[in-house]
Scaffold this motif. Structure first.
Motif, PDB file in Angstrom:
ATOM      1  N   GLY A  24      -4.063   2.464  -2.590  1.00 54.28           N
ATOM      2  CA  GLY A  24      -3.972   3.839  -2.107  1.00 54.28           C
ATOM      3  C   GLY A  24      -3.312   4.782  -3.084  1.00 54.28           C
ATOM      4  N   PRO A  79       0.827  -1.214   0.000  1.00 51.11           N
ATOM      5  CA  PRO A  79       0.000   0.000   0.000  1.00 51.11           C
ATOM      6  C   PRO A  79       0.854   1.255   0.000  1.00 51.11           C
ATOM      7  N   VAL A  80       0.380   2.262  -0.690  1.00 49.92           N
ATOM      8  CA  VAL A  80       1.049   3.557  -0.745  1.00 49.92           C
ATOM      9  C   VAL A  80       0.277   4.497   0.167  1.00 49.92           C
ATOM     10  N   ASP A  81       0.934   5.011   1.177  1.00 47.92           N
ATOM     11  CA  ASP A  81       0.254   5.839   2.166  1.00 47.92           C
ATOM     12  C   ASP A  81       1.000   7.156   2.334  1.00 47.92           C
ATOM     13  N   GLN A  82       1.238   7.829   1.231  1.00 50.93           N
ATOM     14  CA  GLN A  82       1.956   9.101   1.269  1.00 50.93           C
ATOM     15  C   GLN A  82       0.971  10.262   1.302  1.00 50.93           C
ATOM     16  N   ALA A  83       1.286  11.287   2.095  1.00 45.24           N
ATOM     17  CA  ALA A  83       0.414  12.455   2.211  1.00 45.24           C
ATOM     18  C   ALA A  83       0.751  13.531   1.188  1.00 45.24           C
ATOM     19  N   HIS A 122      -8.720   8.041  -5.336  1.00 48.32           N
ATOM     20  CA  HIS A 122      -8.085   8.881  -4.315  1.00 48.32           C
ATOM     21  C   HIS A 122      -7.840  10.320  -4.795  1.00 48.32           C
ATOM     22  N   ARG A 164      -5.533  13.819  -3.285  1.00 49.82           N
ATOM     23  CA  ARG A 164      -4.142  14.256  -3.450  1.00 49.82           C
ATOM     24  C   ARG A 164      -3.984  15.379  -4.468  1.00 49.82           C
ATOM     25  N   PRO A 195       2.793   7.823  -5.170  1.00 47.94           N
ATOM     26  CA  PRO A 195       1.386   7.939  -4.784  1.00 47.94           C
ATOM     27  C   PRO A 195       0.459   8.375  -5.911  1.00 47.94           C
ATOM     28  N   THR A 232      -3.363   7.367  -6.261  1.00 48.00           N
ATOM     29  CA  THR A 232      -4.214   8.258  -7.049  1.00 48.00           C
ATOM     30  C   THR A 232      -3.942   7.996  -8.518  1.00 48.00           C
TER      31      THR A 232
END
Length: 272
Positions: free
Chosen positions: A242, A126-130, A259, A262, A222, A244
């Motif tokens: 996760g 999973p990619v969980d970058q803000a 997503h 972002r 992401p 975009t």
């Protein structure tokens, strides 16, 4: 090594008759990726940036977790193709021996020859970058692609995969006759240059199939931006990972499928 572009004679036919001339076309060779003396995959690819291809394929396929786990790499040109010979750290070599499979496919085919449905549908991290991106940054990165696609500028028949950073634009781009190969080369270039894949966006000049999402997830990016449409499976995979996914990016417009949080019209500050 063969040139990635070859000029060949051709006849051009128009309404007023025919004329002789030349056309620049992409070269294509069989590239065998071998690990510890055994062949893992044979792909048809453009003979350029093959070190990046070897490292990127190894990373995106999960054969290694980090580039230094490839302890030695040799590029051996033969009459019928090119071998990318790699020797792995002992633990990685043992793990690969347990999951050994053989892939052989035509240009850019990332699934031909896979003998396991589970392997084809493997779960991705999973990619969980803000990190957030502005629509202006995405449009700017897309506009910057064409001048950087030198091989496609000559042949008009090459795919590209690029990487752009917020506030910096496109920092890496690789080309190949195969879209999967171009993305693998980009993955390898980022790893070899020490660029954090989680810090920016991947841009593709092709459609987005599930393998492209899987490879982007292995990079850790992401955001994927593509000029063509995604498949339904690619959308589901990006949603689950996760990532975009923006596609059908042409001119000043693009469509966001997963997503969307972002992307904003303006981003005041980038949060990583």
């Amino acid at each position: 090594m063969k040139s990635p572009v070859r000029r060949v004679p051709r006849m051009l036919w128009r309404a007023d008759g025919a004329a002789a001339g030349e056309r620049a076309i992409p070269e294509e060779v069989a590239v065998a990726l071998t690990y510890d003396g055994s062949t893992q995959a044979v792909m048809m690819a453009t003979p350029a940036d093959l070190e990046d291809f070897a490292v990127g394929f190894s990373l995106s396929e999960g054969i290694v977790a980090d580039a230094p786990e490839i302890e030695r790499l040799e590029i051996v040109e033969q009459e019928i193709g090119v071998e990318l010979r790699m020797w792995l750290a002992a633990s990685r070599g043992q793990a690969l021996a347990q999951r050994r499979r053989y892939m052989a496919g035509p240009t850019g085919c990332g699934l031909c020859g896979i003998d396991s449905l589970a392997e084809a549908m493997r779960r991705v991290p999973p990619v969980d970058q803000a990190t957030r991106f502005s629509a202006r940054e995405i449009r700017g990165a897309l506009a910057a692609l064409a001048p950087l696609q030198l091989l496609n500028g000559e042949t008009h028949s090459m795919h590209a995969a690029a990487f752009a950073l917020p506030g910096k634009g496109v920092v890496a781009l690789r080309e190949d006759v195969g879209r999967h190969n171009a993305l693998d080369k980009l993955c390898g270039a980022l790893a070899r240059d020490g660029i954090d894949g989680a810090s920016g966006m991947v841009i593709l000049t092709s459609r987005v199939s599930v393998e492209m999402v899987q490879k982007t997830a292995m990079i850790g990016a992401p955001l994927i931006v593509a000029v063509s449409a995604p498949t339904a499976l690619a959308v589901r995979t990006a949603e689950a990972a996760g990532i975009t996914l923006a596609a059908i990016a042409r001119g000043d417009s693009f469509e966001v499928f997963t997503h969307p949080h972002r992307i904003a019209e303006e981003v005041a500050a980038h949060v990583v």
